[in-house]
Design a protein around this motif. Structure first.
Motif, PDB file in Angstrom:
ATOM      1  N   GLY A  31     -44.323  59.672  89.490  1.00  0.00           N
ATOM      2  CA  GLY A  31     -43.582  58.160  88.942  1.00  0.00           C
ATOM      3  C   GLY A  31     -44.860  57.473  88.260  1.00  0.00           C
ATOM      4  O   GLY A  31     -44.474  56.203  88.360  1.00  0.00           O
ATOM      5  N   ASP A  44     -42.971  56.922  83.924  1.00  0.00           N
ATOM      6  CA  ASP A  44     -42.464  57.616  84.902  1.00  0.00           C
ATOM      7  C   ASP A  44     -42.720  59.353  84.935  1.00  0.00           C
ATOM      8  O   ASP A  44     -42.099  60.148  85.244  1.00  0.00           O
ATOM      9  N   SER A  46     -44.304  62.618  86.392  1.00  0.00           N
ATOM     10  CA  SER A  46     -44.261  63.295  87.846  1.00  0.00           C
ATOM     11  C   SER A  46     -44.536  64.793  87.233  1.00  0.00           C
ATOM     12  O   SER A  46     -43.729  65.457  86.433  1.00  0.00           O
ATOM     13  N   GLY A  81     -46.766  53.803  90.255  1.00  0.00           N
ATOM     14  CA  GLY A  81     -46.789  55.248  90.528  1.00  0.00           C
ATOM     15  C   GLY A  81     -48.323  55.666  91.333  1.00  0.00           C
ATOM     16  O   GLY A  81     -48.734  54.856  91.484  1.00  0.00           O
TER      17      GLY A  81
END
Ligand code: ATP
Length: 375
Positions: A31, A44, A46, A81
Motif C-alpha cells: 500500500g 497504493d 503493493s 504504506g
C-alpha cells in the motif's frame, strides 16, 4: 545487515506471494503511496519480489517508476504504506531506515564510476572494510563474472560504454546487496550495444543470484530481460506478470496499448461470435467467455503480426495503405480502414505495397485475441 561487511546467511522469509513456486520474498511493498503536494506520484502500490528475481517497472514518462525506485532505496520517504527488505521494515509503521543502512545497491544511468580509481579499485570501493584477502577474492570473483579480468588496472576513461557498465554492476554487486536497483540501465549505451548488454546484464544478475529491480520506459528491454514486468500507469500498478503473460493477456487497454504496436478493432458480440469491422471471429479466436457481453460493443486487440494485407480492387477493399515502414527483414504497413480506424500489418521484406494501395485486411492470428468492453 550493515553494509561493507562480509555477508552472513540470513534466514529466508516466507512469502504470501502465489505468483511463483519460489517462496522467499526479499522485497515487499504494501500500500505504498508517495504524494508531492496534492499529487500522488505513486498510489497504493503493493508488490512482492522473490529472492533472485529480476523485476522491471515499465511505464511512460512521469508514471512514477523513478519515485518507486527511490522509495525502495530510501532516497524518498513514503507518505503511507510499508516497505520491507529481507524481512526488515525499512519504511512505514514508524520506521525509516536511511539509504546507507539499507542493504540495497544502485546502478545509475551514467554508471557514476570514480574517474581517479582503476577498475579493481572501483569494484572494491563498497567493501573497503572487508579483510584484505576477502576483498581481493571478491574483486577477482567479480572481474571474472563480468568478464573484465584483463582490464583490472585500466581507468574508467580507457573503457568502452559496455565495459563501464560491467564495472558499475560489479561495484554494486560487491557488498552482496539484498536488492539491486537499476535505473534505466541501458539508456547511456548506443542502440546496438544496448541489445548486446541486455543479455549480458541478465546473465550477470542471474549468475550473481541477486534480487534486482530495474526501471525502463522501453517495452522491448523490459520484456527481454525480466522474469516479471510491472506496468505502471499514473502512479498505479496496472498489471504485473511474466513478460509473455502481460504481452499475450493484457488486463487493461492501457497495458495492451503500451506493449507492442497495438490497434483495436471495434466488434459486436452476437451469441458466441464477434462481428468486427474486418472478419467475424469465433469463440476460439477470442480470449475468455463472451456470454455476459451478448449484444455489447467490444474492442479487439490486434498487433501487426495478427493481420495480413492483400492488394485488391478498390470496390472490395477494407482500406488503404497510408504508411510504409521498412525495417530490413520486414515492412510494417499502416492501413486506414474504411471506417476511419487504423491498423498495422507486418509483412516479409519482399511484400512491397505502394502508398494509397487498396487492400483487404484479414485476421491471421493463430492465438486467441484479447478484447475490452467499450464503456
Ligand atoms: P521518467 O520515465 O520520465 O523518468 P518516471 O516514471 O520515473 O518518469 P517519476 O520521476 O517517478 O516518473 O515522477 C512521477 C511524478 O512525480 C511526475 O509527475 C513528477 O513530476 C512527480 N515528481 C517526482 N519527483 C518529484 C518531486 N521531488 N517533487 C514534486 N514532484 C515530483
Amino acid at each position: 545487515m550493515p553494509r561493507n561487511e562480509p555477508p552472513t546467511t540470513e534466514p529466508a522469509t516466507e512469502s504470501t506471494d502465489d505468483h511463483e513456486e519460489q517462496t522467499a520474498a526479499v522485497l515487499e511493498l504494501d500500500g505504498v503511496t508517495k504524494e508531492f503536494g496534492p499529487e500522488a506520484a505513486v498510489e497504493d502500490l503493493s508488490l512482492s519480489v522473490d529472492e533472485g528475481e529480476l523485476l522491471t517497472f515499465l511505464g511512460p514518462s512521469g508514471c512514477g517508476k523513478t519515485t518507486t525506485l527511490r522509495l525502495i532505496a530510501g532516497l524518498t520517504e513514503p507518505t503511507s504504506g510499508t516497505i520491507t527488505i529481507a524481512g526488515e521494515t525499512v519504511a512505514g509503521d514508524g520506521h525509516f531506515v536511511a539509504p546507507e543502512d539499507r542493504d540495497v545497491g544502485l546502478v545509475f544511468q551514467n554508471f557514476a564510476l570514480f574517474p581517479h580509481l582503476d577498475v579493481a579499485e572501483n569494484i572494491a570501493f563498497g567493501i573497503d572494510s572487508w579483510a584484505k584477502a576477502d576483498r581481493e577474492d571478491r574483486v577477482d570473483e567479480l572481474l571474472e563474472l563480468v568478464g573484465l579480468e584483463d582490464h583490472r588496472e585500466k581507468m574508467p576513461s580507457q573503457l568502452s560504454g559496455g565495459q563501464q557498465q560491467r564495472v558499475a554492476l560489479a561495484r554494486s554487486l560487491a557488498p552482496q546487496p539484498d536488492v539491486l536497483l537499476l535505473d534505466e540501465p541501458f539508456s547511456n549505451l548506443d542502440i546496438r550495444l544496448r541489445v548486446e548488454m541486455r543479455e549480458e546484464v541478465r546473465r550477470i544478475l542471474k549468475e550473481a543470484g541477486v534480487t534486482a529491480i530495474s526501471v525502463t520506459h522501453d517495452q522491448e528491454e523490459a520484456l527481454s530481460i525480466s522474469d516479471r514486468v510491472a506496468i505502471i500507469n499514473d502512479g498505479h500498478l496496472e498489471q504485473v506478470g511474466k513478460p509473455e503473460t502481460v504481452f499475450e493477456n493484457p488486463e487493461s487497454k492501457f497495458v495492451a496499448s503500451f506493449l507492442g504496436r497495438a490497434s483495436f478493432l471495434t466488434g459486436r458480440v452476437r451469441g458466441d461470435i464477434v462481428e468486427t469491422t474486418l472478419d467475424t471471429l469465433s469463440t476460439d479466436q477470442i480470449n475468455g467467455p463472451l456470454s455476459a457481453y451478448d449484444g455489447a460493443r467490444i474492442d479487439v486487440l490486434v498487433r501487426p503480426d495478427d493481420l495480413e494485407a492483400t492488394p485488391i480492387d478498390e470496390s472490395m477493399a477494407d482500406g488503404h495503405i497510408v504508411h510504409r515502414q521498412y525495417n530490413g527483414p520486414n515492412f510494417v504497413y499502416r492501413v486506414e480502414l474504411n471506417d476511419g480506424g487504423v491498423v498495422r500489418c507486418l509483412h516479409n521484406h519482399v511484400k512491397t505495397f505502394e502508398h494509397g494501395q487498396p487492400v483487404a485486411v484479414d485476421i491471421v492470428a493463430d492465438h486467441p485475441l484479447a478484447w475490452y468492453p467499450v464503456d
